[in-house]
Scaffold this active site. Sequence first.
Site, short mmCIF file in Angstrom:
data_model
loop_
_atom_site.label_atom_id
_atom_site.label_comp_id
_atom_site.label_asym_id
_atom_site.label_seq_id
_atom_site.Cartn_x
_atom_site.Cartn_y
_atom_site.Cartn_z
N TYR A 80 25.55 -15.53 22.66
CA TYR A 80 26.72 -15.85 21.91
C TYR A 80 27.68 -16.47 22.81
O TYR A 80 28.42 -17.52 22.65
CB TYR A 80 27.41 -14.73 21.27
CG TYR A 80 28.49 -14.84 20.29
CD1 TYR A 80 28.14 -14.92 19.20
CD2 TYR A 80 29.91 -14.95 20.62
CE1 TYR A 80 29.33 -15.32 18.17
CE2 TYR A 80 30.74 -15.22 20.09
CZ TYR A 80 30.65 -15.54 18.62
OH TYR A 80 31.47 -15.80 17.78
N PHE A 132 36.33 -44.91 9.90
CA PHE A 132 35.11 -44.42 9.37
C PHE A 132 35.31 -43.13 8.44
O PHE A 132 36.50 -42.66 8.31
CB PHE A 132 34.21 -43.72 10.46
CG PHE A 132 32.79 -43.24 9.96
CD1 PHE A 132 32.14 -44.25 9.76
CD2 PHE A 132 32.65 -41.79 9.82
CE1 PHE A 132 30.81 -43.69 9.12
CE2 PHE A 132 31.33 -41.30 9.35
CZ PHE A 132 30.67 -42.50 8.92
N THR A 133 34.47 -43.19 7.33
CA THR A 133 34.97 -42.38 6.33
C THR A 133 35.38 -40.90 6.57
O THR A 133 36.44 -40.47 6.21
CB THR A 133 33.52 -42.09 5.21
OG1 THR A 133 32.46 -41.76 5.94
CG2 THR A 133 33.14 -43.47 4.75
N ASP A 222 35.96 -42.84 19.59
CA ASP A 222 34.93 -42.19 18.90
C ASP A 222 33.29 -42.79 19.25
O ASP A 222 33.09 -44.14 19.00
CB ASP A 222 34.97 -42.37 17.19
CG ASP A 222 33.83 -41.92 16.63
OD1 ASP A 222 32.91 -41.71 17.07
OD2 ASP A 222 33.67 -42.05 15.08
N LYS A 265 24.01 -38.81 16.33
CA LYS A 265 23.49 -40.25 16.97
C LYS A 265 23.46 -40.18 18.28
O LYS A 265 22.26 -40.54 18.87
CB LYS A 265 24.87 -41.00 16.31
CG LYS A 265 24.77 -40.98 14.63
CD LYS A 265 25.92 -41.88 14.40
CE LYS A 265 26.17 -42.12 12.77
NZ LYS A 265 25.70 -42.87 12.38
N ARG A 389 27.52 -49.14 1.57
CA ARG A 389 28.59 -49.15 2.37
C ARG A 389 29.55 -49.99 1.85
O ARG A 389 29.76 -50.79 2.42
CB ARG A 389 28.20 -49.51 3.90
CG ARG A 389 27.33 -48.21 4.56
CD ARG A 389 28.24 -47.33 5.14
NE ARG A 389 28.54 -46.15 4.07
CZ ARG A 389 28.84 -44.95 4.68
NH1 ARG A 389 28.95 -44.60 5.95
NH2 ARG A 389 29.33 -43.94 3.85
N PHE A 455 31.04 -40.81 -2.44
CA PHE A 455 29.91 -41.69 -2.40
C PHE A 455 28.66 -40.15 -1.72
O PHE A 455 27.64 -40.60 -2.16
CB PHE A 455 29.81 -42.52 -1.25
CG PHE A 455 30.38 -42.01 0.32
CD1 PHE A 455 31.37 -41.86 0.67
CD2 PHE A 455 29.29 -41.46 1.20
CE1 PHE A 455 31.91 -41.35 2.08
CE2 PHE A 455 29.57 -40.97 2.50
CZ PHE A 455 31.00 -40.97 2.72
N1 F0G Z 1 31.82 -41.36 13.61
C1 F0G Z 1 31.18 -42.38 13.32
C2 F0G Z 1 31.31 -43.60 13.85
C3 F0G Z 1 30.23 -41.91 12.51
O1 F0G Z 1 29.04 -42.87 12.27
C4 F0G Z 1 29.78 -40.87 11.95
C5 F0G Z 1 28.63 -40.42 11.15
C6 F0G Z 1 30.48 -39.93 12.37
C7 F0G Z 1 31.82 -39.91 13.07
C8 F0G Z 1 30.56 -38.23 11.71
O2 F0G Z 1 29.65 -37.80 12.37
O3 F0G Z 1 28.10 -37.08 10.64
O4 F0G Z 1 27.98 -35.72 12.81
O5 F0G Z 1 29.89 -35.45 11.11
N2 F0G Z 1 28.00 -41.00 10.52
C9 F0G Z 1 26.95 -40.89 9.71
C10 F0G Z 1 26.19 -42.26 9.16
C11 F0G Z 1 27.11 -39.94 8.59
O6 F0G Z 1 25.26 -42.02 8.28
O7 F0G Z 1 26.76 -43.17 9.40
P1 F0G Z 1 28.48 -36.43 11.70
#
Ligand code: F0G
Length: 482
Positions: A80, A132-133, A222, A265, A389, A455
């Site tokens: 932990y 980003f979303t 990011d 990623k 997208r 989405f």
């Molecule tokens: N920032 C970027 C540029 C991303 O592409 C993503 C995730 C995140 C932040 C969030 O990271 O998913 O670990 O919480 N992109 C995925 C995609 C979901 O399919 O493009 P996460």
Amino acid sequence: MTVKFYKQDQQVPLEMHKVRIVQKLWLPPVEERVRLINEAGNNTFLLQNKDVFMDMLTDSGVNAMSDLQQSAMLRADDAYAGSETCNRLKEALLDVFGTPYFLPAHQGRACENILAEAYVKPGMICPMNFHFTTAKAHITRVGGEVVELVTEKGLEPVNDMPFKGNFDIDRLKKLVAERKQDIAFIRIETGTNLIGGQPISMSNMLEVLNLCRREGIRSVIDASLLQDNLYFIKTREPGYRDVPIKDIMHQLAAAADIIYFSSRKLGFSRGGAIITMHENIYRELMEYVPLYEGFLTYGGMEVRSMEAMSQGLYETLDMEIISQGPIFIEALVRELVDYGVPMIEPAGGLGAHINATAFLEGRIPSCQYPAGALASALYIAGGIRGMERGSISEQREPDGTERYAALELLRLAVPRRVFTLSQIKYCADRVKWLYDNRELIGGLSWVEEPKVLRFFFGRLAPIGNWQNDLVRKFREDFGDSL
Ligand code: F0G
């Protein structure tokens, strides 16, 4: 250095690895695919993976791991508090980025939550090259606003700009002059996701970061898509070809206040991290980790993922490894462009992006979601799961009106080291067929529309009978083929 072929007109992307674990795939017949996509509300997020032949939804958490990552996972130290796994990860981050301070989080958006909670107050703004979303959702949830400053050319579907993710520095300077006091932080997104995985140049990033330093504005990178972006800096930006990848990462980390990333990623793993050179920033953010994520030495991550992340970060320093995503994407984009399919060009990172508006010749209005319709059509055509997208991925304005996306894209992610060249060619073949039959494709309308991140869970239905027409044509052209 690349391997050149003796008898090939064009450079063929060559796998610099071999496959040692495989997963069997199933391609349901086309009639079944129509049923399945409708069961999934014409939303590719809601398909079951077992029904998908090529999963091109995302590159997130689905990249192939290396033998060294797998073996590192075996020595994970499950505790932990104070695990050796965490110490190894800290060491890897210090080595690769040069950052001594590290906060763990369960994935990228958890880092975004922490940063929004800590720094964004109602009425504040967060300038960025592009949203980003999940980053936007967290910023707006706490009352902040996103201001996008990508160059105008970055939004053109086709041109020859090597770095479409660049900031428009003049607009940034103007905004800083007018609203400096309101800025919570400036966010730089590497490998700009929503405009087609397009990179940002090192010189542009350094210009933004230096401006932040001069003006006393907090800067955040990011780095989720940094891996592909590093490849493009090395191959497209003058003066960087011979600079070691590690030097580039160290330069960025030294110039920025905060870096965060999704290691689904970056690092071919799972999880996320916030890193910094500054103890005061570490202390400001520290309290949120046990509150939302987990204790400071794991932050919601599973220790084996942390071991895979450490090893994956070292692999990010290897040009042969990080080139595998971009060269396969480029091969797919090139083949489709040669056929006349409207793609986002130049090819970027993450995946190939089809310009759905142009593909459908503007016939389907934004309110009928052309990119969503194309995603549904491609699953029917080939059992291929892409990701919308476009406008479905946007969120409505606070007053409920639609906010239509600048670009209506169908993203075909190419998870790194997962697909062989023949699978990439199959994908290109089914897109070509769809392109030749584009007049058959119709729009979609909402059946269920969630309020946040619609989405992910939204359900839509085809407008009219176009999907059955597509099946009929498929049978005509392919006979009894799957
Ligand atoms: N920032 C970027 C540029 C991303 O592409 C993503 C995730 C995140 C932040 C969030 O990271 O998913 O670990 O919480 N992109 C995925 C995609 C979901 O399919 O493009 P996460």
